[in-house]
Enzyme design. Sequence first.
Site, PDB file in Angstrom:
ATOM      1  N   GLU A 108       0.817  -1.223   0.000  1.00  0.00           N
ATOM      2  CA  GLU A 108       0.000   0.000   0.000  1.00  0.00           C
ATOM      3  C   GLU A 108       0.846   1.265   0.000  1.00  0.00           C
ATOM      4  O   GLU A 108       0.456   2.294  -0.558  1.00  0.00           O
ATOM      5  CB  GLU A 108      -0.950   0.013   1.196  1.00  0.00           C
ATOM      6  CG  GLU A 108      -2.123  -0.947   1.068  1.00  0.00           C
ATOM      7  CD  GLU A 108      -1.812  -2.360   1.546  1.00  0.00           C
ATOM      8  OE1 GLU A 108      -0.628  -2.628   1.867  1.00  0.00           O
ATOM      9  OE2 GLU A 108      -2.733  -3.181   1.603  1.00  0.00           O
ATOM     10  N   PHE A 158     -12.196  -7.570  13.012  1.00  0.00           N
ATOM     11  CA  PHE A 158     -11.078  -8.000  12.181  1.00  0.00           C
ATOM     12  C   PHE A 158     -10.702  -6.889  11.199  1.00  0.00           C
ATOM     13  O   PHE A 158     -11.559  -6.343  10.512  1.00  0.00           O
ATOM     14  CB  PHE A 158     -11.456  -9.274  11.417  1.00  0.00           C
ATOM     15  CG  PHE A 158     -10.376  -9.734  10.481  1.00  0.00           C
ATOM     16  CD1 PHE A 158      -9.146 -10.152  10.988  1.00  0.00           C
ATOM     17  CD2 PHE A 158     -10.567  -9.733   9.113  1.00  0.00           C
ATOM     18  CE1 PHE A 158      -8.132 -10.560  10.135  1.00  0.00           C
ATOM     19  CE2 PHE A 158      -9.550 -10.145   8.247  1.00  0.00           C
ATOM     20  CZ  PHE A 158      -8.333 -10.560   8.768  1.00  0.00           C
ATOM     21  N   GLN A 159      -9.445  -6.573  11.144  1.00  0.00           N
ATOM     22  CA  GLN A 159      -8.896  -5.515  10.283  1.00  0.00           C
ATOM     23  C   GLN A 159      -9.577  -4.166  10.510  1.00  0.00           C
ATOM     24  O   GLN A 159      -9.729  -3.374   9.598  1.00  0.00           O
ATOM     25  CB  GLN A 159      -8.960  -5.923   8.801  1.00  0.00           C
ATOM     26  CG  GLN A 159      -8.020  -7.092   8.498  1.00  0.00           C
ATOM     27  CD  GLN A 159      -7.773  -7.320   7.031  1.00  0.00           C
ATOM     28  OE1 GLN A 159      -8.619  -7.031   6.187  1.00  0.00           O
ATOM     29  NE2 GLN A 159      -6.605  -7.857   6.705  1.00  0.00           N
ATOM     30  N   LYS A 184     -17.752  -0.794   4.794  1.00  0.00           N
ATOM     31  CA  LYS A 184     -18.053  -1.766   3.742  1.00  0.00           C
ATOM     32  C   LYS A 184     -19.547  -1.830   3.409  1.00  0.00           C
ATOM     33  O   LYS A 184     -19.931  -1.898   2.238  1.00  0.00           O
ATOM     34  CB  LYS A 184     -17.557  -3.149   4.185  1.00  0.00           C
ATOM     35  CG  LYS A 184     -17.739  -4.225   3.132  1.00  0.00           C
ATOM     36  CD  LYS A 184     -17.134  -5.550   3.587  1.00  0.00           C
ATOM     37  CE  LYS A 184     -17.196  -6.577   2.457  1.00  0.00           C
ATOM     38  NZ  LYS A 184     -16.627  -7.874   2.877  1.00  0.00           N
ATOM     39  N   MET A 207      24.174   8.940   3.937  1.00  0.00           N
ATOM     40  CA  MET A 207      23.962  10.221   4.610  1.00  0.00           C
ATOM     41  C   MET A 207      24.126  10.075   6.119  1.00  0.00           C
ATOM     42  O   MET A 207      24.732  10.915   6.784  1.00  0.00           O
ATOM     43  CB  MET A 207      22.570  10.760   4.261  1.00  0.00           C
ATOM     44  CG  MET A 207      22.294  12.155   4.780  1.00  0.00           C
ATOM     45  SD  MET A 207      23.510  13.340   4.180  1.00  0.00           S
ATOM     46  CE  MET A 207      22.684  13.975   2.725  1.00  0.00           C
TER      47      MET A 207
END
Lengths: 176, 582
Positions: free
Chosen positions: B53, B115-116, B165, B483
């Site tokens: 993602e 869930f999630q 959803k 760096m």
Amino acid sequence: MFKTQKEEKQIRSRHILSLLMENETGALSRVSGLFSQRGYNIESLTVAPTDDPTLSRMTLVTKGNDASVEQIVKQLNKLIDIVKVMELSDYSHIEREIMFVKVAATNMESCASIKRMADIFRANVIDVKNKMYTIEITGRPDKLDGFLETMEEHKIIEVVRSGAMGITRGSNALKV
Amino acid sequence: MKLSGAEIFIECLKAENVDTIFGYPGGAVLFLYDELYKAEARGDIRHILARHEQGAVHGAEGYAKSTDKPGVAIVTSGPGATNAVTGIADAYMDSVPLVVITGQVPLGLIGKDSFQEIDIVGITRPCVKHNFLVTSIEDIAPTMKKAFHIAMSGRPGPVLVDIPKDLTNPDVDKIEFNYPKELKMRSYQPTIKGNKKQIRTALKMIAEAKKPILYAGGGVVSAKAHKELTEFGQAFNFPVTNTLMGLGTYPSNDKQYIGMLGMHGTFEANRTMHHADLIICIGARFDDRVTGDLNKFSPNAKVIHIDIDPASISKNINAHNPIVGDVKEVLNSLFDIMKEEKIKPNKSAFDAWWKEIKEWQSVNCLAYDQDDKIIKAQYVVEKLWEVTNGDSYVASDVGQHQMFAAQYYKFNKPNRWINSGGLGTMGFGLPAAMGVQLAHPEEVVSVVTGDGSIQMCIQELGTCKQYDLPLNIINLNNGYLGMVRQWQEFFYEERYAMTYNQSLPDFVKLAEAYGHVGARIEKPADVEGALREAIKDTKRLHFLDFVVEEQGNVYPMIPAGYGHNEMYLNKQDAIDDMNGKK
């Protein structure tokens, strides 16, 4: 003594801000989050819907030098949910806070003293039960501080303060 | 006709002319993906499947940064959403217009540790321009309209829309689709036009100045005001410096251009800033990497600050003349006032000032020696610039290679330089370049990266294969997190804590495993040929693993807490400073 410019910058004075914001979920946490993210301090914060139910009015007291308060006002204005911000301290204004104090009286003499102090401060005893006095007092925050000091000689059980709220005098108004 | 929430979502994207959307599917966005599937089949919207993602959001950023359109990304709830946060924060810091759609668990499951489930609106609150949790199907269209409007207007930024959803489920509810034509928000009205009185004052300040500097940043890119900036700079014969984010807004081949300023800016840009008596700041924000120690910053300068974001003005450096507005609008009204009042700039007014600047330029602070044994990173970037005629899109990651790219690739056009400035996100370059290439399929797109950064989003090589993106990946491989190692060398007595990149993969084989062309280049003489071959191939991705000097440093450098007049030009300066000889 005159202060150098650097010292001047460090003077942190009390500022009272009034906000109109969309009455949306999350709007309050956007404001409080902004203060913690950017390291500004909040002395008190109070919020409720207005006569227009789509708008909430918030009064916020903060401490900072002029530059930091200017930055706070800009950052608040940048939040999408904020409709208007006004620094009340810039205007002639009225400021009030409400406080409930529950005090335990130990003997008859302290009962009388509590009542007397309440009268002097124009506070109201709104409940008495089992020598527990619940007092309601309204005024500027420093007046409330003063009243609390006088109560210290008794046994303070509980203190609830609303945080300051304010309004401008005269025709100035924070309106959409 | 009544539409489901998912169908409405697609119609909203179409109404906003979205042709490309980056994403990764999952449970909470299944209904949305079902409609995306149909939309793609109809040829309405192209979905780009990233491999993570974070890659999807950086891809959307690259798309947005190289075009004048918003980037759009869609991810699922929970881990999909949290993986997107780095990209969202990156877009926030660099003012990239993004609309990110996250799926959320169904309304009835919110707050139950489902869930999630994660409160992504809460998590992203400090790093979005605004965000929404949609709570009814009726709100989907107006919220999407607001999201695009907020992301694109004023100071651009990312907007997140969290959609539960069940609102997208056709079996739950369908309603008539109405996309709002106009949008007026009482709480959001960015100031576009600059105050004329302030602009007149600015012209007066310019007339009184003897040592001005024009300092322009990413705001000029956002406002598409590069032409106006160039006209303004040339009309007055100002020395012009760009910030890291503003590279390309003023042509770097113009004689008035004095290079990037700041921590790794040029000697002349920083000296000019330090000794200036007037700073004209346009679409920049006096970031700490630009100013160094604020107490030492340009002690004698007055400041004119033009920016669309009032909160950026007088935040770090006090502005004597703040002008809030779109920089393009402000510059155009400045030109109008000049015409009205017949102001003809005296081109030789700053001749004495230019004489001083020319002396600083003669230090030639970016010079380096390339021998015939070990490749210098600077040399690779300089060759890339030559080989691409200075006209490639260049995406970079974060670290030494980023600074080398900024210093040695001379940009003449805006939107060409795609990098992560504010957040400094390692792993940004490759996925961002995908977005650029998808927006500009015919153009040359290069990624300048390092062995540390490239591994942070290396999985996107798979995406590049799937969509045939012929990127040129220039991996400046020194085997170190360069760096950080440089700082350890200067400020931590050469204790190289965890900055040696052990167990590096064989990048050539890795590229080949993904179906790309890989090459390892170890000799300076082979640099140009390898670059030419990669650029010539417009069909395949070339992963060029350049083995460069192990412990090379980026110069010039202003160490943290130092002023613009206290730069290191080379290693000796750093050693002298550490020995207290300075």
